[in-house]
Design a protein around this motif. Structure first.
Motif, PDB file in Angstrom:
ATOM      1  N   GLY A 153      -1.485 -55.182  40.527  1.00 23.88           N
ATOM      2  CA  GLY A 153      -1.948 -53.826  40.255  1.00 23.88           C
ATOM      3  C   GLY A 153      -1.722 -53.417  38.812  1.00 23.88           C
ATOM      4  N   ILE A 154      -0.562 -53.786  38.271  1.00 25.57           N
ATOM      5  CA  ILE A 154      -0.257 -53.478  36.870  1.00 25.57           C
ATOM      6  C   ILE A 154      -1.136 -54.302  35.939  1.00 25.57           C
ATOM      7  N   ALA A 155      -1.198 -55.612  36.198  1.00 28.32           N
ATOM      8  CA  ALA A 155      -1.957 -56.507  35.323  1.00 28.32           C
ATOM      9  C   ALA A 155      -3.437 -56.154  35.296  1.00 28.32           C
ATOM     10  N   ASP A 156      -4.006 -55.814  36.444  1.00 24.18           N
ATOM     11  CA  ASP A 156      -5.424 -55.453  36.494  1.00 24.18           C
ATOM     12  C   ASP A 156      -5.701 -54.213  35.661  1.00 24.18           C
ATOM     13  N   CYS A 157      -4.796 -53.257  35.732  1.00 25.14           N
ATOM     14  CA  CYS A 157      -4.970 -52.022  34.963  1.00 25.14           C
ATOM     15  C   CYS A 157      -4.871 -52.299  33.462  1.00 25.14           C
ATOM     16  N   LEU A 158      -3.901 -53.113  33.066  1.00 25.59           N
ATOM     17  CA  LEU A 158      -3.740 -53.418  31.638  1.00 25.59           C
ATOM     18  C   LEU A 158      -4.912 -54.246  31.111  1.00 25.59           C
ATOM     19  N   GLN A 159      -5.433 -55.126  31.955  1.00 21.90           N
ATOM     20  CA  GLN A 159      -6.543 -55.975  31.528  1.00 21.90           C
ATOM     21  C   GLN A 159      -7.760 -55.131  31.161  1.00 21.90           C
ATOM     22  N   LYS A 160      -7.994 -54.074  31.904  1.00 23.59           N
ATOM     23  CA  LYS A 160      -9.120 -53.192  31.601  1.00 23.59           C
ATOM     24  C   LYS A 160      -8.949 -52.516  30.238  1.00 23.59           C
ATOM     25  N   ALA A 161      -7.704 -52.407  29.800  1.00 26.56           N
ATOM     26  CA  ALA A 161      -7.428 -51.810  28.494  1.00 26.56           C
ATOM     27  C   ALA A 161      -7.277 -52.871  27.407  1.00 26.56           C
ATOM     28  N   GLY A 162      -7.545 -54.139  27.751  1.00 22.74           N
ATOM     29  CA  GLY A 162      -7.445 -55.223  26.779  1.00 22.74           C
ATOM     30  C   GLY A 162      -6.020 -55.621  26.468  1.00 22.74           C
ATOM     31  N   LEU A 163      -5.089 -55.376  27.408  1.00 20.97           N
ATOM     32  CA  LEU A 163      -3.681 -55.667  27.190  1.00 20.97           C
ATOM     33  C   LEU A 163      -3.183 -56.671  28.213  1.00 20.97           C
ATOM     34  N   GLN A 164      -2.107 -57.377  27.877  1.00 21.77           N
ATOM     35  CA  GLN A 164      -1.497 -58.337  28.776  1.00 21.77           C
ATOM     36  C   GLN A 164      -0.137 -57.825  29.236  1.00 21.77           C
ATOM     37  N   LEU A 165       0.247 -58.234  30.433  1.00 21.03           N
ATOM     38  CA  LEU A 165       1.520 -57.823  31.008  1.00 21.03           C
ATOM     39  C   LEU A 165       2.580 -58.877  30.750  1.00 21.03           C
ATOM     40  N   ASP A 166       3.747 -58.424  30.308  1.00 19.10           N
ATOM     41  CA  ASP A 166       4.908 -59.293  30.101  1.00 19.10           C
ATOM     42  C   ASP A 166       5.747 -59.249  31.382  1.00 19.10           C
ATOM     43  N   VAL A 167       5.846 -60.373  32.101  1.00 22.27           N
ATOM     44  CA  VAL A 167       6.477 -60.392  33.422  1.00 22.27           C
ATOM     45  C   VAL A 167       7.871 -61.010  33.370  1.00 22.27           C
ATOM     46  N   HIS A 168       8.814 -60.352  34.008  1.00 26.81           N
ATOM     47  CA  HIS A 168      10.194 -60.838  34.145  1.00 26.81           C
ATOM     48  C   HIS A 168      10.592 -60.742  35.614  1.00 26.81           C
ATOM     49  N   ASP A 169      11.693 -61.413  35.976  1.00 26.88           N
ATOM     50  CA  ASP A 169      12.110 -61.425  37.382  1.00 26.88           C
ATOM     51  C   ASP A 169      13.582 -61.063  37.508  1.00 26.88           C
ATOM     52  N   ALA A 170      13.883 -60.109  38.389  1.00 29.78           N
ATOM     53  CA  ALA A 170      15.266 -59.735  38.678  1.00 29.78           C
ATOM     54  C   ALA A 170      15.812 -60.648  39.767  1.00 29.78           C
ATOM     55  N   GLU A 171      17.114 -60.884  39.753  1.00 31.41           N
ATOM     56  CA  GLU A 171      17.720 -61.789  40.733  1.00 31.41           C
ATOM     57  C   GLU A 171      17.896 -61.153  42.101  1.00 31.41           C
ATOM     58  N   ALA A 172      17.816 -59.817  42.162  1.00 30.75           N
ATOM     59  CA  ALA A 172      17.963 -59.091  43.427  1.00 30.75           C
ATOM     60  C   ALA A 172      17.334 -57.715  43.256  1.00 30.75           C
ATOM     61  N   PRO A 173      16.996 -57.034  44.353  1.00 33.17           N
ATOM     62  CA  PRO A 173      16.410 -55.689  44.241  1.00 33.17           C
ATOM     63  C   PRO A 173      17.490 -54.615  44.159  1.00 33.17           C
TER      64      PRO A 173
END
Length: 357
Positions: free
Chosen positions: A197-217
């Motif tokens: 959902g985030i990436a699709d929205c940024l793509q429409k604006a010509g931007l890329q998403l920087d993705v990171h991962d947490a070890e727990a919620p």
């Protein structure tokens, strides 16, 4: 000597009916005329008779108990789900039996299998991937799952995660943010939907998403992930966290590192947990309607117990809640493909939007 408890035979004698009539009335397996039921009720009240749930379950095969398996009782999102589910259960004379799997995939299945032996039906929140939930169908108990199952006919309830994520991304873009990072939790069934959902929205604006991962919620995991993201080579000006707990921990550590919030960095989360509003700064988030989710899941399960077979996915609408952890970036222009969205004011410092489209 202690007073003996009245028995079903005492009720039958007082009402002038057969023992089998009392049994059927108490267990709800048969209705009688108004006069007979009035005599039965009067006898039960006068004697102070209380039915034995274990004996009743042996006769009817029903426990009047519903199992609810959640991932972490310390997470207010799940606490709210329990509140909503319990509210509906009590209205229908059911007791809730709770199991906390403590975010352990190893313990999840044996705990749920043990729970199934004690209840009439189950509501389950799980980290299991969709292709691993077939065994739930083999428990021979009605089940409602949080989150849609694409492969198996299991009744399910959830919130539109793709929409919720795009609402947060669109809000940040409208504020002029360009370097947006997502601190997700890859083990979650809902993580990919939010990331897309985030990436699709940024793509429409010509931007890329920087993705990171947490070890727990958790808040601690948010703290631990913070420095690598903010002190790395591609420092973001906004961070979308998988949930509010991660976001709150992330904000705490960001301040410790010397970042001003939201002047240097905007932070947002998912869930709208109760104390997100009282953080400093108050957290912008998406309300996933946790209590409503619990209510809806319990309503679907009770319907299934009453013979209604509904395997459809019931989806709730997310609601954007804008607070002080986000602010407009100075001297930025509107990116292409982004339409300005002004959330509706919902009183006080909180502003709430609908789908944000």
């Amino acid at each position: 000597m202690p007073k003996t408890q009245p028995t079903i035979r005492d009720v039958a004698a007082a009402a002038g009916v057969a023992v089998s009539t009392v049994s059927k009335y108490i267990n709800g397996t048969q209705r009688f005329s108004g006069s007979v039921e009035a005599k039965l009720k009067a006898a039960i009240d006068a004697l102070g008779y209380r039915s034995n749930p274990l004996a009743r379950s042996m006769i009817t095969g029903k426990t009047r108990t519903i199992g609810l398996a959640i991932l972490d009782i310390r997470n207010p999102h799940f606490t709210n789900i329990v509140k909503g589910a319990n509210r509906v259960a009590l209205q229908h004379d059911y007791t809730l039996l709770l199991v906390d799997t403590e975010e352990s995939q190893e313990r999840e299945r044996p705990l749920i299998e043990a729970l199934a032996q004690r209840v009439d039906g189950m509501i389950i929140s799980s980290r299991m991937p969709d292709d691993a939930v077939q065994w739930l169908l083999e428990l021979s108990k009605p089940v409602v799952l949080f989150g849609r199952s694409q492969q198996f006919p299991i009744a399910s309830v959830g919130t539109d995660g793709h929409l919720a994520a795009s609402m947060l991304a669109r809000h940040l873009l409208n504020l002029g943010h360009r370097r947006i990072a997502y601190l997700g939790f890859a083990k979650s069934r809902w993580n990919d939907e939010r990331r897309r959902g985030i990436a699709d929205c940024l793509q429409k604006a010509g931007l890329q998403l920087d993705v990171h991962d947490a070890e727990a919620p958790s808040a601690i995991a948010g703290e631990r992930a913070c420095s690598a993201i903010l002190l790395g080579s591609s420092q973001p000006d906004a961070v979308i966290c998988y949930n509010d707990l991660i976001a709150l921990g992330f904000m705490k550590e960001a301040r410790e590192l010397g970042f001003r919030l939201p002047q240097d960095l905007s932070v947002v989360g998912f869930d709208n947990v109760s104390y997100a509003e009282y953080a400093s700064p108050a957290l912008t988030t998406v309300d996933l309607q946790s209590e409503k989710m619990g209510e809806l899941a319990m309503t679907k399960l009770i319907a299934a117990l009453n013979g209604s077979h509904d395997d459809e996915y019931a989806m709730l609408e997310p609601r954007l809640v804008v607070r002080e952890s986000t602010m407009r970036r100075p001297d930025t222009s509107q990116p292409a493909g982004v339409t300005e969205m002004t959330p509706k004011t919902a009183g006080g410092r909180r502003r709430t939007g609908g789908q944000g489209a």
